[in-house]
Design a protein around this motif. Structure first.
Motif, PDB file in Angstrom:
ATOM      1  N   THR A  41       0.830  -1.203  -0.024  1.00 33.59           N
ATOM      2  CA  THR A  41       0.164  -0.002   0.114  1.00 33.59           C
ATOM      3  C   THR A  41       0.826   1.405  -0.002  1.00 33.59           C
ATOM      4  OG1 THR A  41       0.015   0.045   2.344  1.00 33.59           O
ATOM      5  CG2 THR A  41      -1.973  -1.123   1.173  1.00 33.59           C
ATOM      6  N   ALA A  42       2.014   1.276   0.619  1.00 33.81           N
ATOM      7  CA  ALA A  42       2.881   2.356   0.622  1.00 33.81           C
ATOM      8  C   ALA A  42       4.345   1.929   0.800  1.00 33.81           C
ATOM      9  CB  ALA A  42       2.452   3.225   1.772  1.00 33.81           C
ATOM     10  N   GLY A  81      -2.713  -4.160   7.160  1.00 32.37           N
ATOM     11  CA  GLY A  81      -1.550  -3.266   8.053  1.00 32.37           C
ATOM     12  C   GLY A  81      -1.882  -1.945   7.661  1.00 32.37           C
ATOM     13  N   MET A  82      -0.822  -1.224   7.405  1.00 34.31           N
ATOM     14  CA  MET A  82      -0.749   0.188   7.199  1.00 34.31           C
ATOM     15  C   MET A  82      -1.610   0.658   5.927  1.00 34.31           C
ATOM     16  SD  MET A  82       2.376   2.517   5.920  1.00 34.31           S
ATOM     17  CE  MET A  82       2.178   4.192   5.521  1.00 34.31           C
ATOM     18  N   LEU A  83      -2.804   1.376   5.948  1.00 37.74           N
ATOM     19  CA  LEU A  83      -3.661   1.762   4.996  1.00 37.74           C
ATOM     20  C   LEU A  83      -3.418   3.045   4.554  1.00 37.74           C
ATOM     21  CD1 LEU A  83      -6.376  -0.464   5.501  1.00 37.74           C
ATOM     22  CD2 LEU A  83      -4.540  -0.921   4.333  1.00 37.74           C
ATOM     23  N   GLY A  84      -3.095   4.068   5.466  1.00 33.73           N
ATOM     24  CA  GLY A  84      -2.977   5.363   5.193  1.00 33.73           C
ATOM     25  C   GLY A  84      -4.045   6.480   5.344  1.00 33.73           C
ATOM     26  N   GLU A  90     -11.051   2.293   1.878  1.00 37.52           N
ATOM     27  CA  GLU A  90     -12.309   1.837   1.038  1.00 37.52           C
ATOM     28  C   GLU A  90     -11.701   0.438  -0.062  1.00 37.52           C
ATOM     29  OE1 GLU A  90     -14.692   6.049   1.164  1.00 37.52           O
ATOM     30  OE2 GLU A  90     -13.349   5.717  -0.664  1.00 37.52           O
ATOM     31  N   THR A  91     -10.638   0.974  -0.731  1.00 34.07           N
ATOM     32  CA  THR A  91     -10.174   0.062  -1.526  1.00 34.07           C
ATOM     33  C   THR A  91     -10.152  -1.216  -0.974  1.00 34.07           C
ATOM     34  OG1 THR A  91      -8.886   1.825  -2.896  1.00 34.07           O
ATOM     35  CG2 THR A  91      -7.985  -0.380  -3.193  1.00 34.07           C
ATOM     36  N   LEU A  96     -11.683  -6.911   0.300  1.00 30.58           N
ATOM     37  CA  LEU A  96     -12.208  -8.068   1.214  1.00 30.58           C
ATOM     38  C   LEU A  96     -13.474  -8.533   0.806  1.00 30.58           C
ATOM     39  CD1 LEU A  96     -11.232  -6.713   4.722  1.00 30.58           C
ATOM     40  CD2 LEU A  96      -9.926  -8.056   3.254  1.00 30.58           C
ATOM     41  N   ASP A  97     -14.344  -7.883   0.080  1.00 33.89           N
ATOM     42  CA  ASP A  97     -15.594  -8.240  -0.370  1.00 33.89           C
ATOM     43  C   ASP A  97     -15.572  -9.143  -1.443  1.00 33.89           C
ATOM     44  OD1 ASP A  97     -17.146  -6.749   1.783  1.00 33.89           O
ATOM     45  OD2 ASP A  97     -17.395  -5.068   0.446  1.00 33.89           O
ATOM     46  N   SER A  98     -14.538  -9.002  -2.047  1.00 28.68           N
ATOM     47  CA  SER A  98     -14.337  -9.935  -3.407  1.00 28.68           C
ATOM     48  C   SER A  98     -13.882 -11.299  -2.872  1.00 28.68           C
ATOM     49  CB  SER A  98     -13.379  -9.303  -4.336  1.00 28.68           C
ATOM     50  OG  SER A  98     -11.881  -9.498  -3.659  1.00 28.68           O
ATOM     51  N   ALA A  99     -13.494 -11.433  -1.607  1.00 29.45           N
ATOM     52  CA  ALA A  99     -12.903 -12.746  -1.103  1.00 29.45           C
ATOM     53  C   ALA A  99     -13.751 -13.029   0.303  1.00 29.45           C
ATOM     54  CB  ALA A  99     -11.604 -12.734  -0.830  1.00 29.45           C
ATOM     55  N   ARG A 100     -14.966 -12.995   0.197  1.00 35.74           N
ATOM     56  CA  ARG A 100     -15.809 -13.042   1.605  1.00 35.74           C
ATOM     57  C   ARG A 100     -15.372 -14.409   2.174  1.00 35.74           C
ATOM     58  NH1 ARG A 100     -19.667  -9.149   2.656  1.00 35.74           N
ATOM     59  NH2 ARG A 100     -20.175  -7.708   1.174  1.00 35.74           N
TER      60      ARG A 100
END
Length: 268
Positions: A41-42, A81-84, A90-91, A96-100
């Motif tokens: 993510t970063a 972990g770190m999302l920022g 939201e991404t 996570l919704d695509s792999a419920r």
């Protein structure tokens, strides 16, 4: 149900010092016998003295990394972990919704050991609304629990009260970490709708604690990915982190890293 293969997709930031973030996550999952894949993510510029730069990865690249892994290799657990910022939260919620069917271990990373913010304050509400309800396991420390619940967390009983509040927000389970709670021992409390399990051990007085949260969450994710029951996954993770702290190599002038490779000493 497919056989658990120990595959963990880690969605987190990179730590150039190697003690936390993606680097700690990969080491941990590998040492516990799992397979680590990543969506970074970063990129951070950091060492044991602190974070001096953060370069966010474009949202579409983060999602593409995760999609590439999920569509081909697959995952038995996902660790965040770190999302920022809000957009990244939201991404990740969309991923996570695509792999419920895949259990998610959500580590609500907010501040680095050196004090640098790793999550914009404006994104805390997004974590509360979007990630906590999607968490099979949430792993906040006391300051993170305070930020997420608005409750003061100074004692082990406070940990429990905050944990109850987080369960009401939708987490399936919460591991309330007690490292910031004063006392001769460290008490972590695993809480679910069915009750709690307490993990207690001696407090190791050391400055070498960089990456403990990342390591613990990834160790829990590895256990879930390998098919362990949640209490067993947490118990193994807890023991692994405790020993990694005890055998810390003493690197750096600030908050030093753990010894993620301690189980190899017998092999060597």
């Amino acid at each position: 149900m497919n056989e658990a293969k120990g595959r963990v997709l880690i969605i987190a930031g990179s730590d150039s010092g190697g003690g936390a973030g993606i680097q700690a996550d990969i080491k941990t999952v590998t040492m516990l016998g799992g397979y680590a894949a990543t969506a970074i993510t970063a990129i951070t510029v950091q060492n044991t003295l602190g974070v001096t730069g953060v370069h966010p990865i474009p949202l579409e690249i983060v999602e593409a990394q995760a999609r590439a892994v999920l569509d081909d290799i697959g995952a038995d657990a996902i660790k965040t972990g770190m999302l920022g910022d809000i957009a990244m939260v939201e991404t990740v919620a969309r991923i996570l919704d695509s792999a419920r069917a895949t259990p998610a271990v959500v580590d609500p990373v907010m501040v680095a050991k050196g004090g640098s913010n790793l999550l914009a304050p404006s994104a805390i509400d997004a974590v509360r609304a979007l990630l906590i309800p999607r968490a099979r396991l949430l792993t906040p420390n006391a300051p993170e629990a305070e930020a997420l619940t608005g409750l003061s967390v100074q004692t082990t009983d406070d940990l429990r009260r905050a944990g109850e509040a987080l369960l009401k927000l939708g987490a399936a389970a919460v591991l309330m970490k007690g490292g910031h709670v004063e006392g001769q021992s460290v008490v972590d409390v695993l809480m679910t709708g069915d009750g709690e399990t307490t993990f207690e051990g001696e407090r190791i007085h050391t400055r070498h604690t960089h990456g403990t949260g990342c390591t613990l969450a990834s160790a829990c994710a590895a256990g879930l990915a390998q098919g362990l029951a949640l209490p067993d996954a947490v118990a193994r993770a807890w023991a692994y982190v405790h020993e990694a702290m005890r055998q810390a190599p003493g690197l750096g002038a600030g908050h030093g890293p753990l010894d993620h490779g301690w189980p190899l000493r017998g092999v060597r």
